[in-house]
Scaffold this active site. Sequence first.
Site, PDB file in Angstrom:
ATOM      1  N   ASP A   4      24.103 -10.092   8.926  1.00 59.17           N
ATOM      2  CA  ASP A   4      25.542 -10.236   9.147  1.00 59.17           C
ATOM      3  C   ASP A   4      26.162  -8.907   9.578  1.00 59.17           C
ATOM      4  O   ASP A   4      27.039  -8.865  10.441  1.00 59.17           O
ATOM      5  CB  ASP A   4      26.229 -10.744   7.877  1.00 59.17           C
ATOM      6  CG  ASP A   4      25.710 -12.105   7.436  1.00 59.17           C
ATOM      7  OD1 ASP A   4      25.402 -12.930   8.320  1.00 59.17           O
ATOM      8  OD2 ASP A   4      25.597 -12.341   6.217  1.00 59.17           O
ATOM      9  N   HIS A  56      26.255 -15.372   2.482  1.00 66.32           N
ATOM     10  CA  HIS A  56      25.424 -15.318   3.696  1.00 66.32           C
ATOM     11  C   HIS A  56      25.356 -16.700   4.343  1.00 66.32           C
ATOM     12  O   HIS A  56      24.293 -17.165   4.740  1.00 66.32           O
ATOM     13  CB  HIS A  56      24.027 -14.813   3.332  1.00 66.32           C
ATOM     14  CG  HIS A  56      23.124 -14.574   4.513  1.00 66.32           C
ATOM     15  ND1 HIS A  56      23.465 -13.761   5.575  1.00 66.32           N
ATOM     16  CD2 HIS A  56      21.878 -15.048   4.802  1.00 66.32           C
ATOM     17  CE1 HIS A  56      22.477 -13.743   6.454  1.00 66.32           C
ATOM     18  NE2 HIS A  56      21.504 -14.529   6.014  1.00 66.32           N
TER      19      HIS A  56
END
Length: 235
Positions: free
Chosen positions: A66, A93
């Site tokens: 990310d 996530h």
Amino acid sequence: MTRDDLFNINAGIVMNLVGAAAKYCPKAVIEIISNPVNSTVPIASEVLKAAGVYDPKKLLGVTTLDVVRANTFVAAAKGLDLKEVDVPVVGGHAGKTILPLLSQTVPSITITDAERKALTQRIQEAGTEVVEAKAGAGSATLSMAYAAARMAESTLLGMQGEPNMLECAFVQSDVVPGCPFFASRVQLGPEGVVKVNGLGPLNDFEKQALEDMLPELKAQIEKGIHFAKNPPKNE
């Protein structure tokens, strides 16, 4: 493949692998990258607790991808040198639990509300973007491998005493009250996580996004805990 599909495939695999680690290398630093990380890290924690070897400093969910995506998209949008860009990404996530703190980007950037919303959504849905680009023939592989390598290298350097090794990771945390696991920037050291950093100042957009994501993140955490405590029986 949905994250529910991933859960059904990976939950048992993570449970078995972490069980083996608990037995044969109970002091190892364990980094979980198998999705859905928001659920597989809690599964791992419960397995380690049941074995009597749980150390929250040594269990991390890898959310580095990310950060890599956020850095890449911001650098491209603002014409910056990618090597100089650092965007902390917090929360979880998966989907809207991924929260890039664009207000804390280094170097500081100026963006409109529309740009902030568009960048945030692209970072959150980047995995889907890859799947669609591959026409369903695969998902993110090279970028995931890079993220894993970066996190592993940072962890190993921290374990060797290298100072100021900072990465975002999904760990046991009290950063957000009532949310037992949360991704934020952590400092890595000889025993794993030395320090879990707080969120820092958030703007109004980020505050609202954090509030909106928490029910989903908490549910995904609880799903993992419930699975670990009530594993399916082999028939």
